[in-house]
Design a protein around this motif. Sequence first.
Motif: not given
Lengths: 412, 412
Positions: A381-389
């Motif tokens: 399982t892969i994950t990613k954090k996005l910081q869009l805003g």
Amino acid sequence: MIRAEIITIGDEILYGQITDTNTQWISAELDKIGIRTVRKSSVGDTEEAILQIFNEASQRADLVIVTGGLGPTKDDITKKTFCKYFGSSLEIHPQALIDLTAFFKKRGREVTGLNKGQAELPTNATYIENTMGTAPGMWFEHEGVVYISMPGVPYEMKGLMTLSLLPKIQEHFKTPVIFHKVIRTVGIGESLLAEMIDEWEDALPSHIKLAYLPSMGSVKLRLTGFGDNIDTLEQEVEAEFQKVLPIIQEFVYGFGNDELEEVVGRLLKEKGLTVSVAESCTGGYLGHQFTKVAGSSAYFMGGILSYSNEVKINQLGVKAETLAKFGAVSEETVIEMSENIRKLCNTSFGLATSGIAGPDGGTPDKPVGTIWIAIASEHQTITKKLQLGGFREQNIHLTAINILNLLRKTWL
Amino acid sequence: MIRAEIITIGDEILYGQITDTNTQWISAELDKIGIRTVRKSSVGDTEEAILQIFNEASQRADLVIVTGGLGPTKDDITKKTFCKYFGSSLEIHPQALIDLTAFFKKRGREVTGLNKGQAELPTNATYIENTMGTAPGMWFEHEGVVYISMPGVPYEMKGLMTLSLLPKIQEHFKTPVIFHKVIRTVGIGESLLAEMIDEWEDALPSHIKLAYLPSMGSVKLRLTGFGDNIDTLEQEVEAEFQKVLPIIQEFVYGFGNDELEEVVGRLLKEKGLTVSVAESCTGGYLGHQFTKVAGSSAYFMGGILSYSNEVKINQLGVKAETLAKFGAVSEETVIEMSENIRKLCNTSFGLATSGIAGPDGGTPDKPVGTIWIAIASEHQTITKKLQLGGFREQNIHLTAINILNLLRKTWL
């Protein structure tokens, strides 16, 4: 270079009551065949305004393309005004009447008085059949300028241009041979992309042009070659394409008319893989990206919109203690969401999203635009954090783009 | 009547590389304050083209609104060309520099050389602060015509217009007092609506105008009154509104800026009711309609995207024999889908969709566009069959509109 001017006739567009999508489409199509649009104008349904713009346009352009004002009602005065401008008159065009009668007959109707007027054309018009509607296209040549008239209904206009008028324009103006190659990228902004390839761009031969076509979350690069011989041109454009591709490879998801969700769908189908989704912040938008593609039932099985924590726990089987300890917007939660939906739907991949789309709900720790995505496969399982805003709809859209691209890059 | 002309400057719009949404928005805003747009034009980034359109526009209009060409790079020549046109010159505007410096400081950056140029304005410009970006708005008065210049970035342009320029335009031109009332309808086409209310429309006093603003699946009616006294005007418009409302009541879902999904959400929230969705043919789009509204977590709990029959059976609990006997696109199936999702998510209502969105999958019995919808409540489940038959995205969109409206009309 052939110069074109595009004119939209109609009060509804002038007053902002309806959206004009025709003008952009026409100018993009002209650009592809090497014709330069020099002015776009929108005028109302008055004879004075229409005559004035015809006069102006004829002095600036070789080709004047007019849409709108061809309906059967008395508001629509384009044809009469063309007659006044050219000094011609309206007459029933025999072939136009035959086609119009057939068009109505096919739909079980008779041609009535008001509609019969649609077969009347200015005497100097070349008739262009409109297979998708009742207002014919027209082609005029007058004092060295070509005028084209089409209805404003977008799919009728596009049909006329694609089937009849674009080939006729190319033939009439003997436009150069053109070859296009479109490279579609995702995950990089226009200016960074331009910096990466500026040496290559500066070294392009003068008959090969590069255009950047940005949209939210992605940028298209279009290479256009102009020449005499299509085979030579194709080789030359292809050679430049092969030079630039390695520089930007990691951002390239497709070519030509490919959309990201179509490319992902096609790859899934080819490899016999399937997906399911567990959506929190995207709330159905990710599922819609998959299912708006025709034929998506071959690889999209379904999913759970786990907007509330209760649905996350009861339907999706996320542990209550995970939610309590890490919160709904956390790596731990999206991991469980993705792994559980994969198992529940028995798919190759499970995709999960959870984040704060905004405008409310942000905290100092997790401001609006903080979004976690995860993809579960059988072994990993892969994950990613996005910081869009950005704004709410942007955050939702960019989350979907990001997870589609993560799936593509990692496993397809 | 004050006459306005709107000019867009920029090669990217002219060649069809980006979509121009500004022009429509500006003309709609002008229309609301009783200013008539007489021409819209789009020209490229060349001095000759810009000067030509300024000259033309000044002869037709009292107000010339210009967007674009204000970026810091050398392609953007709008300000220089304004100077040439007015015979003025560029100078650092002290307040513009202060605001620009503050704008950068807030983002932890210094004003660099190229960006400092954004504080340079033509000497005859009235400076209009842009709180959302670095290119200021400008106001010019020259030989009886007002010129406004704004950046092309849509949210910056909208900010400038709403906060500063629309009030300034109204004050400068002493535009008449205006009162609007917008009625939003769904479930009826523009021409049928017009037929229903034509007697009323014909009897409207001359200072109250009606506009039809159609979009896919819905039509807005806008009543605009022009006068001297806002109180009298409001009463007069309100009186007309009260006359027309009973005629079209069943199609009216809201007023002003209301969107259907917002109205439905507001009503659910007010009544303390909740929803869940079981989506087949809409594939997430219905969930997205609910969740694109900020604050929707108060009433939208979640749902299941049961695209495949396996998910319909395993996650949603639809009986295999129902699917076998009646098919996935049937009244029986959507009844089970809606009732089951309501129970699973423990909500007041369960909404279900199943249909053939197309382009493939149609049969003589169930052609493309055949769609069943159902809504389950505690004591009753209602269903409706739609026969749409448009393009795939239209079918999906209209299904969502139909089920939202069915929920509103029946239970909210």
